[in-house]
Design a protein around this motif. Structure first.
Motif, mmCIF file in Angstrom:
data_model
loop_
_atom_site.group_PDB
_atom_site.id
_atom_site.type_symbol
_atom_site.label_atom_id
_atom_site.label_comp_id
_atom_site.label_asym_id
_atom_site.label_seq_id
_atom_site.Cartn_x
_atom_site.Cartn_y
_atom_site.Cartn_z
ATOM 1 N N UNK A 252 -45.252 -6.337 -17.761
ATOM 2 C CA UNK A 252 -44.063 -6.845 -18.437
ATOM 3 C C UNK A 252 -43.675 -5.815 -19.485
ATOM 4 N N UNK A 253 -42.731 -4.946 -19.104
ATOM 5 C CA UNK A 253 -42.334 -3.850 -19.982
ATOM 6 C C UNK A 253 -40.904 -3.439 -19.651
ATOM 7 N N UNK A 254 -40.107 -3.220 -20.675
ATOM 8 C CA UNK A 254 -38.766 -2.678 -20.444
ATOM 9 C C UNK A 254 -38.890 -1.201 -20.109
ATOM 10 N N UNK A 255 -38.293 -0.817 -18.978
ATOM 11 C CA UNK A 255 -38.309 0.583 -18.550
ATOM 12 C C UNK A 255 -36.877 1.014 -18.246
ATOM 13 N N UNK A 257 -33.871 2.921 -16.569
ATOM 14 C CA UNK A 257 -33.680 3.476 -15.228
ATOM 15 C C UNK A 257 -34.860 3.115 -14.339
ATOM 16 N N UNK A 258 -35.122 1.815 -14.230
ATOM 17 C CA UNK A 258 -36.331 1.322 -13.586
ATOM 18 C C UNK A 258 -36.461 1.772 -12.127
ATOM 19 N N UNK A 259 -35.336 1.952 -11.437
ATOM 20 C CA UNK A 259 -35.434 2.342 -10.033
ATOM 21 C C UNK A 259 -36.029 3.741 -9.885
ATOM 22 N N UNK A 260 -35.619 4.656 -10.770
ATOM 23 C CA UNK A 260 -36.151 6.013 -10.667
ATOM 24 C C UNK A 260 -37.515 6.155 -11.322
ATOM 25 N N UNK A 261 -37.717 5.495 -12.456
ATOM 26 C CA UNK A 261 -38.963 5.699 -13.196
ATOM 27 C C UNK A 261 -40.111 4.829 -12.708
#
Length: 552
Positions: A252-255, A257-261
């Motif tokens: 449970x973490x905000x990331x 550009x989640x798709x790339x990272x």
């Protein structure tokens, strides 16, 4: 720092149950091997990196693993209020003040002793004897409890049908294990006796593990053989690296550009789901002019481009919030169809200026000037480390500046922010609204005048100090309603107040940042199967753990 979406009340609640009917649904998953299928690794417990051993389910400092050990009667989904039954198989209101649960038969504690109604009654009376344990405020609403055979009965002081959700979520402890505890408030419970799917296995300062409970009443629906909780680093960058490297099955973490990272690091197994977990709004202090003027508040609302604000705040993962006060589409069935555009406000500078004019303000030389000849000003307070709130507030300041309001930002530590909002000593504040899964709880927390304490007197809800007798009346009607039509009518009335009186300028939906790897386990909550929020720091963990299936 992106933080868990805050709510005005931490506890989740559920939609109002119908009179005389059970309101629950089973965890409809395929049975798994009772032997288990490997280790489930969950991110979540902050340790810096040293963990402090505490599994007392009533303690605010308890480690999150306690949610997989201690069970409540039922767990309502914070999305739509649907119940998942655990130690109770269902409930009914025999009248608006009497709530009766049917307890599950043939349940055993992890030490082999039988679970009974006596354990439930003991637990609730423990909260009464030690009020510090009663974090859900049970005994503020409840007059008495009793248990006999396979039933547990709760009698309320006054009609409060929605409060069943709070009763349902109290973790139940074993009378034979806790009756000898001298001080349950300070008790750290390092040898938990539980009814849940897992028991404590090993504990170390940097990681603890749970093992499958062989006595669990639905052990065939528990796939993992053990659960590991590594200590979470205090550094957000380190946490993000741990997540993207594949260290956790559930994080449970905000990331950004989640798709790339994240997803593209292992597109075969990495998935995410960022559903709305609450609403972020601009709270205007209604004890101060000009914020006490509804036309001025409407002008502020009309001045804002909420889609742009959401893009700045949460990278566009979520969009603008409905001014109905409902989280949509989660609570779509409660939406008043007469509210235009589902409560979504389109930015309109011209309409804003009409509203401001009605409040006695006119745009002169690029400044919004009041009848006193002074420019309208606003200071927005928010914790400086809540990065999405800060980003949102900066955009709000820019957009309000374009209609002539001079806005400044105050970014203190959370403690100072909390003191200001609870005490009502602010102009405007970023804050959380709703997110319980239940309209009554959300509106009650946000609008009930009983929370509207005098300035400098702390309150836990309704920080803007909104007061309206018609709202209190509608809340009372909704609390006592057992008929679906009456429930809808009362809810519609509250939505109309939110939309027309703007007690809070709702901006965007705050996310729940669920990240999953399905190389070991499948069945995670998702947009296609939204059975609960992906929050691995609440009792949603128990719902998820009993639905996971082996990936092999």
């Amino acid at each position: 720092m992106k933080r868990r979406t805050p709510m005005l009340l931490c506890a989740a609640a559920t939609t109002v149950a119908l009179f005389g009917t059970a309101a629950c649904s089973g965890s409809d998953v395929k049975s798994s091997s009772s032997a288990g299928s490997g280790t489930l690794t969950i991110q979540g417990d902050a340790g810096n990196p040293t963990l402090v051993e505490n599994f007392n389910p009533f303690a605010s400092t308890a480690l999150h693993g306690q949610f997989l050990m201690y069970e409540p009667l039922e767990i309502p989904s914070p999305i739509d209020g649907t119940y998942t039954p655990f130690l109770a198989t269902g409930y009914k209101f025999t009248n608006p003040t009497t709530l009766v649960y049917t307890l599950r038969p043939n349940v055993k504690w992890s030490d082999g002793q039988a679970f009974s109604a006596n354990d439930v009654t003991f637990t609730f009376n423990l909260l009464k004897k030690f009020p510090a344990l009663d974090t859900r405020g049970i005994w503020a609403q409840v007059a008495s409890v009793s248990g006999a055979g396979n039933t547990f009965t709760v009698t309320f002081k006054q009609p409060n049908v929605p409060f069943a959700a709070q009763v349902a979520q109290v973790p139940i402890v074993a009378e034979h294990a806790w009756s000898s505890v001298a001080d349950p408030v300070k008790y750290t419970d390092t040898k938990p006796v539980v009814t849940g799917p897992f028991t404590l296995d090993t504990f170390a300062p940097t990681q603890y593990k749970l093992k499958k409970n062989p006595n669990y009443w639905q052990a065939d629906k528990v796939t993992p053989s053990e659960v590991a909780f590594p200590a979470q680093a205090s550094n957000q960058a380190t946490n993000q690296l741990d997540v993207t490297s594949g260290k956790f099955d559930w994080a449970y973490t905000f990331i950004p550009d989640v798709k790339n990272t994240y997803v593209n690091r292992d597109s075969a197994h990495n998935t995410y789901w960022f559903p709305p977990g609450g609403t972020i709004g601009l709270f205007l202090n209604l004890t101060k002019a000009p914020y006490d003027n509804v036309s001025f508040r409407k002008g502020v609302s009309e001045s804002l481009n909420r889609t742009t604000i959401a893009q700045k705040a949460v990278n566009g993962y979520l969009d603008q919030a409905s001014m109905s006060g409902l989280i949509l589409p989660n609570l779509q069935k409660w939406l008043d169809p007469s509210i235009p555009n589902s409560g979504n406000i389109t930015q309109s500078a011209s309409q804003a200026q009409q509203d401001f004019a009605a409040a006695g303000y006119h745009l002169t030389g690029g400044k919004l000037i009041g009848s006193n000849g002074k420019q309208a000003t606003m200071t927005i307070v928010m914790p400086g480390n809540f990065s999405d709130w800060v980003a949102a507030a900066k955009e709000v300041a820019t957009e309000l500046g374009q209609v002539g309001i001079k806005v400044s930002l105050d970014e203190p530590q959370y403690a100072q922010y909390s003191t200001a909002t609870q005490g009502g000593t602010f102009d405007a504040a970023m804050g959380g609204f709703a997110g319980s899964g239940d309209p009554y709880t959300d509106f009650n927390n946000g609008l009930n005048s009983s929370f509207a304490a005098a300035v400098k007197t702390p309150t836990v809800n309704n920080f803007q100090r909104f007061k309206d007798p018609s709202v209190d009346q509608a809340l009372g009607a909704l609390a006592a309603a057992t008929d679906p039509s009456a429930q809808r009518n009362a809810t519609f009335a509250l939505e109309q107040v939110m939309y027309n009186q703007v007690p809070v300028v709702l901006l965007y939906y705050g996310g729940s940042w669920g990240l999953f790897r399905d190389n070991h386990f499948t069945g995670w909550p998702s947009a296609q199967n939204p059975y609960t929020l992906p929050t691995n720091y609440t009792n949603a963990m128990l719902v998820v753990a009993t639905r996971l299936q082996s990936a092999s």
